[in-house]
Enzyme design. Sequence first.
Site, mmCIF file in Angstrom:
data_model
loop_
_atom_site.group_PDB
_atom_site.id
_atom_site.type_symbol
_atom_site.label_atom_id
_atom_site.label_comp_id
_atom_site.label_asym_id
_atom_site.label_seq_id
_atom_site.Cartn_x
_atom_site.Cartn_y
_atom_site.Cartn_z
ATOM 1 N N ALA A 7 0.834 -1.189 0.000
ATOM 2 C CA ALA A 7 0.000 0.000 0.000
ATOM 3 C C ALA A 7 0.881 1.257 0.000
ATOM 4 O O ALA A 7 0.476 2.310 -0.430
ATOM 5 C CB ALA A 7 -0.913 -0.004 1.218
ATOM 6 N N VAL A 11 9.284 -1.835 -4.350
ATOM 7 C CA VAL A 11 10.618 -2.373 -4.091
ATOM 8 C C VAL A 11 11.169 -2.924 -5.403
ATOM 9 O O VAL A 11 10.526 -3.743 -6.054
ATOM 10 C CB VAL A 11 10.560 -3.495 -3.030
ATOM 11 C CG1 VAL A 11 11.947 -4.066 -2.798
ATOM 12 C CG2 VAL A 11 9.976 -2.968 -1.721
ATOM 13 N N ASP A 107 5.002 -5.792 11.056
ATOM 14 C CA ASP A 107 4.560 -6.628 9.926
ATOM 15 C C ASP A 107 5.321 -7.947 9.931
ATOM 16 O O ASP A 107 5.919 -8.336 8.934
ATOM 17 C CB ASP A 107 4.787 -5.863 8.610
ATOM 18 C CG ASP A 107 4.057 -6.518 7.435
ATOM 19 O OD1 ASP A 107 3.151 -7.347 7.669
ATOM 20 O OD2 ASP A 107 4.405 -6.212 6.279
#
Lengths: 190, 332
Positions: A7, A11, A107
């Site tokens: 979101a 990368v 995360d």
Amino acid sequence: MYLASGAEATVTLEHGVIIKERVPKRYRLKELDERIRKERTRAEARLMSEARRRGVPTPIIYDIEDFTIEMEYIRGEPLKNIMSPELSESVGELIGRLHSGGIIHGDLTTSNMILHNDRIYMIDFGLAFVDRTIEAQGVDLHVLFQTFESTHNQHEELIEALGNGYRRTFPDADDVLKRVKEIEKRGRYA
Amino acid sequence: METIVIGIEGTAWNLSAAIVNETDVLAEVTETYSPKTGGIHPREAAQHHATYAAGVIRDLLEEGKKNGLKASNINAVAFSLGPGLGPCLRTVATAARMLALSLDVPLVGVNHCVAHVEIGKWKTPARDPVVLYVSGANSQVLAYRAGRYRVFGETLDIGIGNAFDKFARSAGLSHPGGPKIEEYARNADTYVPLPYVVKGMDFSFSGLSTAATDALKSNPIEDVCYSYQETAFAMLVEVTERALAHTGKGEVLLAGGVGANMRLREMLDIMCDDRGASFYVPEKRFMGDNGAMIAYLGLLMFKAGSVTDIGKSHVNPNFRPDDVDVTWITED
């Protein structure tokens, strides 16, 4: 090479270097958007270095610009594919070190942990923040336990092994593990 | 066969009762408490509800009668078990119990937050959305998964509406603060930096509200209102976007009284547009607290067999939406 888009950031891998760029959000006022992306880029880099100082392997940072971090590409196997109780115990030790240092990863999944040269690297500190409360630590672990349940069959052994490692490096481990049970009952953070 | 349910809402300042069937709101009567000065006083609000409850229900049944409804057509009476202000909840629960007993129909205690979600799904094409629910006391990002509405993110302190009201009072604006802040924000020309607090999937408004109050000392009120809105709404939209990415759902539904704000709608619309998601906003009358949403969730629960024994119908001011067993959604 394009690797991922969450979101918040994209990368890519260029010449053996990972480039993570926080993308602009059109819904946010430009001034506010740039401030947040800059602050988070700096915070991510800082927390990755802080984690490494506390004995948690993380990619080495080569360069930071306003919205991008250039870092070491960790070539190895994501734990997602090779998870075992032994590895889970080592992961517990690493998380204990993070939490002892007041760092919440934010995360924790087995895709964000990579085995490389017999060491487990933690990657993606994009949602990491500083918080020393048992609630924040509990939520951090709860998120990981949920990936155990959804992607690994022996999740009960994995959770138990993780707790053993976690207790070794973090004095408040038992309070946090108790809180995880409460959080599960609330049915939150699915 | 048609099912008809009466719902009574009165968790905070709005006392509202409605009659619904599967497809429509058949009657609705509302009596709003407005504080003379300052914000909502829980005891005064409860006294207001106690004073008007009987009249509101009588008028509702009258209005229903005009549309050909008889009291004997009613299948159940629904009310909010919570969350809400304790004195208000107890007052309305008492009225609902009496009505259910006198009509000799089952009582259905519902969760106020889930009622906001379900009426939004009823009144828009949304089927399985990520819901941003923003009101005075509540600010949550919810989505359905495996028998529950999960809370993906929520406020760590006060709801966005209360944060607006707190700031508005210190700026000398009357209750409710949101519409006045929105008005002032339209005439701003400079953004004043304010704290943006998102922690994981949760957000916090208390510090932002205090910082905005401080900013009034050295900045025009228009600029502060504008900056407050931009900052607070960006936090909400960010967490909504993350929930979308995490769940893989393709719809966003806006619910709650603060959803009336046009800037918040615009920001959600842009975010959904960029992600290829659909964005839904129900008619304004179904966004703030209303009797129809209580009646409608009552209807869904009644049809699924989830009714409440009067002996077990005590209210819960901290009732969480993720504590509710969703018995009325069948998964394909």
